[in-house]
Scaffold this active site. Structure first.
Site, short mmCIF file in Angstrom:
data_model
loop_
_atom_site.label_atom_id
_atom_site.label_comp_id
_atom_site.label_asym_id
_atom_site.label_seq_id
_atom_site.Cartn_x
_atom_site.Cartn_y
_atom_site.Cartn_z
N HIS A 10 0.86 -1.18 -0.08
CA HIS A 10 0.08 0.03 -0.06
C HIS A 10 0.87 1.11 0.06
O HIS A 10 1.64 1.75 1.02
CB HIS A 10 -0.93 -0.20 1.11
N HIS B 279 -2.89 6.84 -0.98
CA HIS B 279 -3.86 7.33 -0.03
C HIS B 279 -3.27 8.17 1.40
O HIS B 279 -3.75 8.30 2.41
CB HIS B 279 -4.84 6.47 0.39
N TYR C 235 -0.70 7.47 3.28
CA TYR C 235 0.11 6.65 4.27
C TYR C 235 1.29 6.84 4.37
O TYR C 235 2.11 7.39 3.47
CB TYR C 235 -0.49 5.09 4.27
#
Length: 373
Positions: free
Chosen positions: A171, A174, A176
């Site tokens: 990931h 977004h 992070y």
């Protein structure tokens, strides 16, 4: 049974080691139903309900390190106990003939001290904050950065070897931690991890290369949200930054790259997909081994059009999978799709309500029939 629709969405596709029977993927969805941060049998039921033969699910974000968490009851994946908990879900999905990837996650500065070891400050690339009333994060030291790179590799190894996931998705989207290194409004470092685009991308590519030492590239994917400006992210030259990142990702023969442009929260209702900024970046991805997944407000019709236009190879759906465990069949046969609810208590935390209690179309019709008797 109605006539099948959307022939491209329901055509086969080879992705990494997987032979997919269709091109609708369950995108990652945080649901906060793993007390003590261990995936459990209730999670396994939820994933099994949404699994299809030859279909791919991507797990909710699962944390790679004790400093990675920022929310209650999200699952972790950095110990054998965590991996064994996840094995319940992977076994359940595999029994239905499906595939499942683990999404590897570190929230960075979006955490808070109550979720950190010894209630310490959350960590990030630099001492910045994404919230006006939240204390700035603590900047990671270089040894801590190196340790986190190895933490990602450890989680990937546990995911594939112990939990028996079919692969892992990094990931890097977004807002992070990885994006907190990539974007220059969050990364204020002056060492080898800050300044130039190459330096700001170093953390990401060290993670990729560390994971590839323990997991084959055909089982490794990555999620990117170019120029999305989520959760406090903003870069002074996003086109240069993400062009560099995506060009370099061509070198790794990854399973897939997920390009995401969310349509939730303040980003509702999202851009028209045909004019999305993601379309600027799609031509950069030229490695024939690496497929491209698109996520962000897609429907069967919009997904079919995106595939037809060559904007992606397969499509990820999020919230429609929450309220429609059989969304794949509903799209295939043009059946009514149950609308998802606005984010609330049933999205993040709770029990079976709003999680594993949504009926399939057949179950709905059976209930209507029985009610008339």
């Amino acid at each position: 049974m109605p006539t099948p629709q959307h022939p491209l969405l329901f055509s086969p596709l080879k992705v990494g080691d997987m032979q997919l029977a269709h091109r609708i993927v369950m995108a990652p969805l945080t649901r906060s139903r793993s007390p003590n941060y261990i995936a459990n049998s209730h999670n396994a039921l939820y994933y099994a309900q949404r699994a299809t033969a030859g279909g791919l699910l991507v797990s909710e974000g699962t944390t790679v390190d004790p400093t990675a968490n920022g929310y209650p009851d999200v699952p972790a994946l950095y110990t054998v106990e965590h991996a064994e908990g996840w094995r319940l879900s992977t076994d359940a999905v595999h029994r239905k003939g499906g595939f499942i990837y683990a999404q590897l996650w570190h929230v960075g500065r979006l955490s808070q001290p109550q979720f950190q070891p010894n209630r310490q400050l959350q960590v990030s690339s630099s001492a910045t904050s994404a919230r006006r009333k939240r204390a700035p994060a603590r900047a990671l030291t270089i040894p801590e950065i190196k340790a986190l790179v190895e933490a990602y590799a450890n989680s990937a190894k546990l995911a594939v070897e112990v939990a028996k996931f079919d692969g892992v998705e990094i990931h890097a989207a977004h807002g992070y931690l990885i994006e907190q290194f990539l974007n220059d409004n969050a990364n204020l470092r002056t060492d080898e991890y800050g300044g130039s685009i190459e330096n700001r991308a170093r953390f990401l590519f060290e993670i990729v290369e560390a994971i590839l030492k323990v997991v084959p590239a055909s089982k490794v994917a990555i999620r990117i949200s170019p120029d999305c400006n989520m959760q406090g992210m903003k870069d002074s030259n996003p086109k240069a930054l993400y062009s560099y990142v995506l060009n370099k990702l061509n070198n790794y023969n990854l399973s897939y790259i997920q390009l995401t442009e969310p349509v939730w929260g303040m980003w509702l209702p999202g851009p028209p997909h045909a004019t999305s900024k993601l379309n600027e970046y799609r031509p950069i991805l030229k490695n024939p081994h690496t497929k491209v997944m698109l996520t962000g407000g897609y429907t069967g019709e919009i997904g079919e059009a995106a595939l037809k236009a060559g904007r992606g190879d397969f499509i990820g759906l999020g919230r429609d999978f929450i309220t429609n465990p059989d969304i794949v069949d509903r799209i295939k046969y043009g059946l009514p799709v149950a609308q998802y609810e606005k984010a609330g208590d049933s999205y993040y935390g709770g029990s079976k309500e709003g999680y594993s209690d949504y009926p399939t179309y057949d179950e709905q019709e059976s209930a209507k029939f029985l009610a008339k008797l």
